[in-house]
Motif scaffolding. Sequence first.
Motif, mmCIF file in Angstrom:
data_model
loop_
_atom_site.group_PDB
_atom_site.id
_atom_site.type_symbol
_atom_site.label_atom_id
_atom_site.label_comp_id
_atom_site.label_asym_id
_atom_site.label_seq_id
_atom_site.Cartn_x
_atom_site.Cartn_y
_atom_site.Cartn_z
ATOM 1 N N ASN A 120 -15.031 30.771 8.810
ATOM 2 C CA ASN A 120 -14.339 29.957 9.652
ATOM 3 C C ASN A 120 -12.694 29.592 9.255
ATOM 4 N N VAL A 121 -12.410 29.516 7.829
ATOM 5 C CA VAL A 121 -10.903 29.354 7.585
ATOM 6 C C VAL A 121 -10.099 30.464 8.047
ATOM 7 N N VAL A 122 -10.584 31.757 7.797
ATOM 8 C CA VAL A 122 -9.891 32.898 8.263
ATOM 9 C C VAL A 122 -9.760 32.912 9.694
ATOM 10 N N HIS A 123 -10.849 32.512 10.442
ATOM 11 C CA HIS A 123 -10.849 32.474 11.800
ATOM 12 C C HIS A 123 -9.848 31.480 12.634
ATOM 13 N N ARG A 124 -9.890 30.209 11.676
ATOM 14 C CA ARG A 124 -8.661 29.324 11.957
ATOM 15 C C ARG A 124 -7.362 29.870 11.701
ATOM 16 N N ALA A 126 0.776 -1.266 -0.011
ATOM 17 C CA ALA A 126 0.111 0.086 -0.006
ATOM 18 C C ALA A 126 0.813 1.191 -0.058
ATOM 19 N N VAL A 127 0.695 2.279 -0.907
ATOM 20 C CA VAL A 127 1.324 3.409 -1.099
ATOM 21 C C VAL A 127 0.523 4.695 -0.660
ATOM 22 N N SER A 128 1.323 5.331 0.120
ATOM 23 C CA SER A 128 0.384 6.662 0.702
ATOM 24 C C SER A 128 1.490 7.751 0.764
ATOM 25 N N ILE A 129 1.018 9.001 0.852
ATOM 26 C CA ILE A 129 1.840 10.225 1.060
ATOM 27 C C ILE A 129 2.272 10.284 2.572
ATOM 28 N N SER A 130 3.450 10.506 2.909
ATOM 29 C CA SER A 130 3.917 10.503 4.664
ATOM 30 C C SER A 130 3.540 11.894 4.880
ATOM 31 N N ASP A 131 2.568 12.175 5.866
ATOM 32 C CA ASP A 131 2.330 13.498 6.504
ATOM 33 C C ASP A 131 3.621 14.079 6.901
ATOM 34 N N SER A 132 4.331 13.385 7.529
ATOM 35 C CA SER A 132 5.605 14.213 8.317
ATOM 36 C C SER A 132 6.490 14.641 7.038
ATOM 37 N N ALA A 133 6.860 13.534 6.046
ATOM 38 C CA ALA A 133 7.801 13.897 5.136
ATOM 39 C C ALA A 133 7.295 15.091 4.254
ATOM 40 N N LEU A 134 6.039 15.161 3.876
ATOM 41 C CA LEU A 134 5.457 16.185 2.977
ATOM 42 C C LEU A 134 5.486 17.535 3.969
ATOM 43 N N HIS A 149 -0.745 22.784 -1.731
ATOM 44 C CA HIS A 149 -1.818 22.152 -2.016
ATOM 45 C C HIS A 149 -2.007 20.648 -1.666
ATOM 46 N N CYS A 150 -0.774 19.928 -1.731
ATOM 47 C CA CYS A 150 -0.866 18.642 -1.529
ATOM 48 C C CYS A 150 -1.118 18.435 -0.141
ATOM 49 N N ALA A 151 -0.619 19.118 0.720
ATOM 50 C CA ALA A 151 -0.847 19.111 2.211
ATOM 51 C C ALA A 151 -2.358 19.480 2.439
ATOM 52 N N LEU A 152 -2.904 20.398 1.965
ATOM 53 C CA LEU A 152 -4.326 20.846 2.401
ATOM 54 C C LEU A 152 -5.254 19.774 1.915
ATOM 55 N N LEU A 153 -4.955 18.961 0.864
ATOM 56 C CA LEU A 153 -5.662 17.900 0.346
ATOM 57 C C LEU A 153 -5.714 16.834 1.467
ATOM 58 N N HIS A 154 -4.693 16.775 2.022
ATOM 59 C CA HIS A 154 -4.185 15.423 3.015
ATOM 60 C C HIS A 154 -4.601 15.625 4.376
ATOM 61 N N PHE A 155 -4.567 17.058 4.938
ATOM 62 C CA PHE A 155 -4.360 17.310 6.276
ATOM 63 C C PHE A 155 -5.655 18.147 6.645
ATOM 64 N N GLN A 156 -6.858 18.178 5.697
ATOM 65 C CA GLN A 156 -7.871 18.818 6.045
ATOM 66 C C GLN A 156 -8.717 18.467 7.304
ATOM 67 N N HIS A 157 -8.549 17.418 7.646
ATOM 68 C CA HIS A 157 -9.015 16.731 9.118
ATOM 69 C C HIS A 157 -8.135 16.432 9.965
ATOM 70 N N THR A 158 -6.973 16.948 9.907
ATOM 71 C CA THR A 158 -5.991 16.768 11.092
ATOM 72 C C THR A 158 -5.540 18.366 11.483
ATOM 73 N N GLU A 159 -6.060 18.526 12.487
ATOM 74 C CA GLU A 159 -6.009 19.713 12.848
ATOM 75 C C GLU A 159 -4.462 20.253 13.404
ATOM 76 N N ASP A 160 -3.693 19.233 13.986
ATOM 77 C CA ASP A 160 -2.534 19.413 14.349
ATOM 78 C C ASP A 160 -1.554 19.768 13.195
ATOM 79 N N GLU A 167 -2.632 20.822 10.154
ATOM 80 C CA GLU A 167 -3.018 22.193 9.443
ATOM 81 C C GLU A 167 -2.600 23.171 10.358
ATOM 82 N N MET A 168 -2.468 23.230 11.660
ATOM 83 C CA MET A 168 -1.800 24.368 12.407
ATOM 84 C C MET A 168 -0.202 24.548 11.876
ATOM 85 N N GLN A 169 0.451 23.234 11.908
ATOM 86 C CA GLN A 169 1.908 23.372 11.522
ATOM 87 C C GLN A 169 1.817 24.186 10.151
ATOM 88 N N VAL A 170 1.216 23.907 9.204
ATOM 89 C CA VAL A 170 0.959 24.420 7.758
ATOM 90 C C VAL A 170 0.739 26.004 8.009
#
Length: 796
Positions: free
Chosen positions: A583-587, A344-352, A370-381, A383-386
Amino acid sequence: GNQRNTHIGLYDLQTKQNEHLYMFEKDLHIMSCSVNNERTLLAVSFRQYTEEERVSRLLQSVSKYLALLVEIHPINNVRVLKAVDSCVRVQFLYPAEGRNTSTESRLLLVSEDKYIEQFDIHVVAEEEHKMVIENSGQLPRARVADDLIWAQWDMMEQRLFYIVAKESTSTLKCVQFYPDENFNSILESHLDISVNDTQLKLVNFGYDYCQDQDVASKSLNIQVFTSKAGGLCVCCSLASDIPDEIVYSIYFLHKGYNKTFKVSLERTESHQLKEVAFMNLDYYVAAYLPGQFLHLLNIQHPDLLCYSLFLTGEDARIDKLKNCSIRSPLTSTVLDCHLGSMYAVSISDSALLQFLQNSKRDSERLAALHCALLHFQHTEDLEMQVIWWISENLSTCHSFDPIQEFIVASLYCRMCPETHNLDKLLPYTSLLDWIGIIPGVTCATDIISLPVLEFQNSKGFWEKLNSNLESVKYAEPHLHYHSNVLRREWRNLSEEVNMLCSFGDFCLFKNQREERRTTAYLRNIFENAKKLVPLFQEEDYQQQLLMGLMVAQLKDHLMRHLQYVGKKKIDQIVLDYVANLLNVVHRIMKEVWRRYQLHSCVFCFDERGSTEEFAVFHIMSRILEAANGMCMPLPPGFHTLHLGLGVRCLPLHTLLHYIDNGVLHLTETCVRKLLKDLDDTEKNEKLKFSIVMRLPEALGQKVRQFWNHPINANFIARKYVKLLLEKLGNRQCSRPIPERLSVPVEFLPLNYLTNMLAEIENQGVHSYEKDDHVNVRFVEEMALKHTVTLLGLKYS
């Protein structure tokens, strides 16, 4: 087995065990095997003898290859399907889950002689649940394809893709197999691929290392990938005349063009393979050359290369995949053909995230973002680092605004999965084009003819692909919502709102003297804004106007293209979009304040701002700039926080410059607090008077009363006289003597002015409808105080 028997088993992913199906009592070189859905029949193709073995054993009349059909429930008869000198592959069709009948199976047989046929096999139940083939004679068969030079099996969707070459052209075709029907040829697309002297290449029909080694140099390195959103890509590795250059093409059939990439390799060894492996990662198509590069191309938006993530060196390394013998039989999976292992192949969150943080080029930053937003949209931590990365790199990204891209891409990722075709109507980037380059890579784009589809009442992938093709026909880029019209309309209406506000409270726009159409339109706009969550905590008519306009125009845009969705659903989509925008701007604001540890939203204006506050002020200024650039509204309270930080952090001349140029917006909440909290030292008087002088009329009427100071009272009196005289116009005044002050004033110019003002008031002309304390007497008193002050006398 130890006795050189050949066992065939079926691996169970849940139990991690093999289910034994059948055993041959000799060592066979099996080419392919397949079991039917009910696990009652097994099809096997194998090589009996090599050419050398046949000659040595004088077996010229014996076929080299056999294809057998075996009854395995229970083990019973064996039937020969094919006995030929050319290699054959077998593949059972799998009906949709929940099919009632289990007495019919269909089998594909693929021949090296470039044809594919289908066998229909009926089974019947005998005693003790024994399942046997019903026909004792020839099995019914039908020809599926002829003259093919390449074929690929899509096991999940039961599709057969194949290429037919005639003269100098090649045509990609697709046959769709249905659970309760036979099969239909559903797609045809012409490809500009050289097919001279090619041998048959099969993809996902099992893997034979020896055969692939023999035909690798003479066969097409092609794979077809599909996506859930209706994307159809043909990936092809091409020959190059330059030794250290790799060439490959991606045909985005759902977009109507192909892109050909040429990659110059930095270091190569003569023994290294140079055949690019392709992988389907759902949102991306990947071109991979181990030890050299990994190229990820966005399937939905391949038009801009800024969405293409090109990795080299250590960034391009995929764990455990060190050679080019790679196939992608399923989405996000690869088969290492040398080892016989599937991964199974997936994009590594930490590597990205690390790649995003370490990138030095705009092309890498934008693609990774853009790749990060596609994969991190439900991961608050994550997204915070982005967001933290964005706050650090506002000045290092030269060809794009990272805040704009974060807002637009986040909205796109959140909204588009909800409704079909919404991805073609909402913006996915703030960029109109991209002039950046990827070092070492050249790209050529060619327009290709759109595929021809023939299907009826087909749902799922084919319906979405057809929708994508229709969008291309109608110039898809023009379908995406753009803010140009919104910006023009907002400017025009802002002038009307400011004019109406100059008469006093904004509710006056309901006055019947105003044009009814404009009034009704404005009322509708502000009603749109009231539907949004969160509700406004302060009156900001400009932001409410912008919100209401965005709702109205986005609704009109979607109604033109999504008529089948329904008005109620579109209303909800639009409200969700604008609410998500806030909400995005508030975030972003929330994470920035958290990072710089600014916990309080209440400001104390008699202290100077800290370094952290100045950093947050700078980021808020960039957020405002990004929002203005896209004509997007900001959440309630933004301008108050921004102005409060500006008062604390900026010297007076810079603060006033920011206000005059629209960077800082004067809000009632902040100005009222400033006038009430600051004492009247010389420095604070200068600040307060500078602010009061710049207030819009309607806002000034509300907040000036909170500054009890002679300068402010004198300013109010002057403003009152000016407005009364402006409203008087060409009216002629008789000279009645109005009621005078209890203390007579023997100053004729002042007497004349107060008499005239009193007459204007008696005629019903007022400027301050709610401030009863501002009248002729107030003006007269302020005039006397001002005169006495100028003469250095005491007023009693």
